[in-house]
Enzyme design. Sequence first.
Site, PDB file in Angstrom:
ATOM      1  N   ARG A  35       0.828  -1.210   0.000  1.00  0.00           N
ATOM      2  CA  ARG A  35       0.000   0.000   0.000  1.00  0.00           C
ATOM      3  C   ARG A  35       0.862   1.260   0.000  1.00  0.00           C
ATOM      4  NH1 ARG A  35      -3.622  -0.527   5.044  1.00  0.00           N
ATOM      5  NH2 ARG A  35      -1.643  -1.325   5.790  1.00  0.00           N
ATOM      6  N   ASN A  60      -6.053  -2.864   2.049  1.00  0.00           N
ATOM      7  CA  ASN A  60      -6.019  -4.312   2.156  1.00  0.00           C
ATOM      8  C   ASN A  60      -7.455  -4.831   2.201  1.00  0.00           C
ATOM      9  OD1 ASN A  60      -3.217  -4.478   2.294  1.00  0.00           O
ATOM     10  ND2 ASN A  60      -3.171  -4.457   4.524  1.00  0.00           N
TER      11      ASN A  60
END
Length: 122
Positions: A47, A65
């Site tokens: 990320r 996520n």
Amino acid sequence: MFQTPRACGVGWFSHGFLKQFRSTMSSEDLISVDYEIFGRVQGVFFRKYTQAEGKKLGLVGWVQNTSAGSVQGQLQGPRSKVKEMQEWLKTTGSPKSHIAKAEFKNEKTLDSLDHSSFNIVK
């Protein structure tokens, strides 16, 4: 006779260059696309790297996520930059990630961006 930038002042640079830059940017569609990346993409700073790459390319959107172990999000920006980011998501990711599959869906043309930055959603 040719005038140097100093003789012409700031207007020399800003008028010609910015006019050309704006016309180039405005001729390229803004698009939005949703994505989901599968593989070893959690616990490997995926990320963070995605956010950094998106910002580097001047894109906006988000990344998060999923409970299934994948990473999903949305990209928005000029078509060429979104395509560049899609390629990065398919092939590069974070240094310790392993990308098994990348899915892109819901591509659409936008009149304006829905986001103002590129965020990591927790």
